[in-house]
Design an enzyme around this catalytic site. Structure first.
Site, PDB file in Angstrom:
ATOM      1  N   THR A 109      11.236   2.911  27.935  1.00  0.00           N
ATOM      2  CA  THR A 109      11.281   1.448  28.072  1.00  0.00           C
ATOM      3  C   THR A 109      12.124   1.008  29.254  1.00  0.00           C
ATOM      4  O   THR A 109      11.795   0.043  29.939  1.00  0.00           O
ATOM      5  CB  THR A 109      11.849   0.830  26.779  1.00  0.00           C
ATOM      6  OG1 THR A 109      10.922   1.084  25.735  1.00  0.00           O
ATOM      7  CG2 THR A 109      12.077  -0.661  26.903  1.00  0.00           C
TER       8      THR A 109
ATOM      9  N   ASP B  41       6.049   7.357  28.334  1.00  0.00           N
ATOM     10  CA  ASP B  41       6.598   6.866  27.071  1.00  0.00           C
ATOM     11  C   ASP B  41       7.060   8.110  26.306  1.00  0.00           C
ATOM     12  O   ASP B  41       6.334   9.119  26.249  1.00  0.00           O
ATOM     13  CB  ASP B  41       5.474   6.153  26.295  1.00  0.00           C
ATOM     14  CG  ASP B  41       5.981   5.462  25.050  1.00  0.00           C
ATOM     15  OD1 ASP B  41       5.835   4.235  24.969  1.00  0.00           O
ATOM     16  OD2 ASP B  41       6.500   6.151  24.140  1.00  0.00           O
ATOM     17  N   SER B  42       8.232   8.067  25.725  1.00  0.00           N
ATOM     18  CA  SER B  42       8.761   9.310  25.138  1.00  0.00           C
ATOM     19  C   SER B  42       7.980   9.761  23.909  1.00  0.00           C
ATOM     20  O   SER B  42       8.151  10.888  23.453  1.00  0.00           O
ATOM     21  CB  SER B  42      10.246   9.181  24.814  1.00  0.00           C
ATOM     22  OG  SER B  42      10.463   8.399  23.664  1.00  0.00           O
TER      23      SER B  42
ATOM     24  N   THR C 261      13.580   5.716  24.149  1.00  0.00           N
ATOM     25  CA  THR C 261      14.494   5.808  23.009  1.00  0.00           C
ATOM     26  C   THR C 261      13.850   6.471  21.788  1.00  0.00           C
ATOM     27  O   THR C 261      14.548   7.004  20.938  1.00  0.00           O
ATOM     28  CB  THR C 261      15.010   4.413  22.585  1.00  0.00           C
ATOM     29  OG1 THR C 261      13.903   3.605  22.175  1.00  0.00           O
ATOM     30  CG2 THR C 261      15.778   3.751  23.697  1.00  0.00           C
ATOM     31  N   ASP C 262      12.503   6.423  21.725  1.00  0.00           N
ATOM     32  CA  ASP C 262      11.870   6.837  20.470  1.00  0.00           C
ATOM     33  C   ASP C 262      12.075   8.311  20.125  1.00  0.00           C
ATOM     34  O   ASP C 262      12.252   8.661  18.965  1.00  0.00           O
ATOM     35  CB  ASP C 262      10.363   6.517  20.510  1.00  0.00           C
ATOM     36  CG  ASP C 262      10.123   5.019  20.412  1.00  0.00           C
ATOM     37  OD1 ASP C 262      11.020   4.304  19.922  1.00  0.00           O
ATOM     38  OD2 ASP C 262       9.042   4.559  20.837  1.00  0.00           O
TER      39      ASP C 262
ATOM     40  N   LYS D  68      18.095   7.663  15.561  1.00  0.00           N
ATOM     41  CA  LYS D  68      17.665   6.308  15.931  1.00  0.00           C
ATOM     42  C   LYS D  68      17.497   5.483  14.668  1.00  0.00           C
ATOM     43  O   LYS D  68      16.586   5.703  13.878  1.00  0.00           O
ATOM     44  CB  LYS D  68      16.366   6.327  16.744  1.00  0.00           C
ATOM     45  CG  LYS D  68      16.038   4.942  17.299  1.00  0.00           C
ATOM     46  CD  LYS D  68      14.811   4.916  18.198  1.00  0.00           C
ATOM     47  CE  LYS D  68      14.582   3.486  18.678  1.00  0.00           C
ATOM     48  NZ  LYS D  68      13.295   3.313  19.361  1.00  0.00           N
TER      49      LYS D  68
HETATM   50  N1  ASP Z   1       8.294   3.729  23.377  1.00  0.00           N
HETATM   51  C1  ASP Z   1       9.476   3.769  24.205  1.00  0.00           C
HETATM   52  C2  ASP Z   1       9.787   5.221  24.515  1.00  0.00           C
HETATM   53  O1  ASP Z   1      10.310   5.910  23.688  1.00  0.00           O
HETATM   54  C3  ASP Z   1      10.608   3.132  23.508  1.00  0.00           C
HETATM   55  C4  ASP Z   1      11.879   3.025  24.294  1.00  0.00           C
HETATM   56  O2  ASP Z   1      12.085   3.669  25.305  1.00  0.00           O
HETATM   57  O3  ASP Z   1      12.750   2.247  23.869  1.00  0.00           O
HETATM   58  O4  ASP Z   1       9.470   5.679  25.585  1.00  0.00           O
END
Ligand code: ASP
Length: 338
Positions: free
Chosen positions: A12, A53-54, A85-86, A156
């Site tokens: 993100t 995207d992770s 973050t995911d 998380k």
């Molecule tokens: N979907 C995003 C990811 O994990 C979420 C984020 O980065 O906050 O790449």
């Protein structure tokens, strides 16, 4: 001047708005260009190794990140990894096992809202991560919302809140206040040469039990070529329907297939202790290995790591039960804050 290697992977923090929603689009260099004062902290070089995207992160991507970190470790004072973050907790756990005896801080960070948005949390997180990369202690951590969390202990907790992560069953390593790094807990000190290990065996299944779970799920694990399974059980070590076929199902894996079965708790805190209840004792007798208070992410990664090291069941059990990178509590002494 101190030197940081920024390894950009997407997430993100790097997202741009598209007709399909947020998609990683900014490069690591573009992230840095939007926070010019980071240049006051250190000279920062960028390695863009993916921009995804992770949720799309694979075990092979962990390997690429680990190799990049290992390659940078000689020449830099610290590494910052920008990441979605995911699945950041999986990557942080993976790096904690793949990179041992690190001499520099390796800091993962990201954001809940893209850096391009006005109310983004990205700038603070980037500033904090760079401060920890320069002034923090060696080892893998997640830096988010002014907190420093051990790489094998992060979870998380929130999908939107800025305070996305908690440290589970382990003290926070520290915090960042007005750009100052305050280190509060010293993790295990390692003394060997820095090492890179990338041969994780990714054929690990994760099975979350419900009261309706039955042995067919375990038979599925055996049939579809998995090498090991993590069971998320109840409380301190409860397994559904243990006396209605589940114990035999576990034995079919542990005794007939020689497949490790590692058990952790669905409770976020305290972990399993198979000695407390009769059910837990029976599980242990069927060959279940207790994962103590590991997070799910760490249990999955640690089993991949142990299976990558050996195929010998008792060696795997020994590796799983040993405290490799502070992923199991019990042996460490918590030192007072500086
Ligand atoms: N979907 C995003 C990811 O994990 C979420 C984020 O980065 O906050 O790449």
């Amino acid at each position: 001047m101190k030197r940081i290697c920024l390894i950009a992977t997407g997430g993100t923090i790097a997202c741009v708005q598209t007709e399909q929603g947020f998609v990683p689009g900014l490069s690591g260099r573009e992230l840095l260009a939007r926070v010019p004062d980071l240049g006051d902290v250190a000279a920062i070089d960028v390695q863009q190794i993916m921009n995804i995207d992770s949720s799309e992160m694979q075990v092979s991507d962990w390997r690429s990140i680990a190799r990049a970190v290992f390659g940078a470790a000689e020449a830099y004072d610290g590494v910052v990894i920008t990441h979605g973050t995911d699945t950041m907790c999986y990557t942080a756990a993976a790096l904690s096992f793949m990179l041992s005896d690190l001499r520099i801080p390796v800091v993962l960070t990201g954001a809940q809202r893209p850096l391009l948005l006005e109310d983004s949390d990205a700038v603070n997180n980037l500033r904090d991560a760079c401060a920890v990369a320069v002034y923090g202690e060696a080892g893998v951590s997640i830096v988010f919302n002014h907190k420093i969390i051990h790489g094998s202990r992060a979870f998380k907790m929130y999908s939107k809140n800025d305070d996305a992560y908690v440290s589970r069953n382990y003290p926070y390593l520290g915090k960042i206040e007005n750009g100052q790094v305050i280190w509060q807990h010293h993790a295990k000190i390692q003394r060997g040469q820095p090492r890179l290990f990338v041969s994780l065996n990714e054929n690990v299944a994760l099975l979350k039990l419900t009261p309706a779970s039955n042995p067919s799920a375990l038979d599925y694990v055996a049939k579809y070529g998995f090498s090991g399974v993590v069971i998320e059980g109840f409380g301190t070590g409860g397994i559904a329907n243990l006396n209605r076929g589940m114990a035999q199902g576990i034995r079919r894996l542990t005794e007939e297939r020689r497949m490790p079965v590692l058990m952790i708790s669905q409770c976020p805190y305290d972990g399993v202790n198979l000695a407390v209840y009769g059910i837990g004792e029976q599980a242990a007798k069927a060959g279940v290995i207790p994962g103590n208070d590991m997070t799910t992410e760490t249990a999955v990664v640690k089993l991949m790591w142990a299976l990558g090291k050996t195929q010998n069941m008792s060696e795997i059990a020994g590796l799983l039960e040993s405290n490799i990178c502070d992923e199991i509590t019990g042996e460490r002494k918590i030192q007072p804050a500086d």
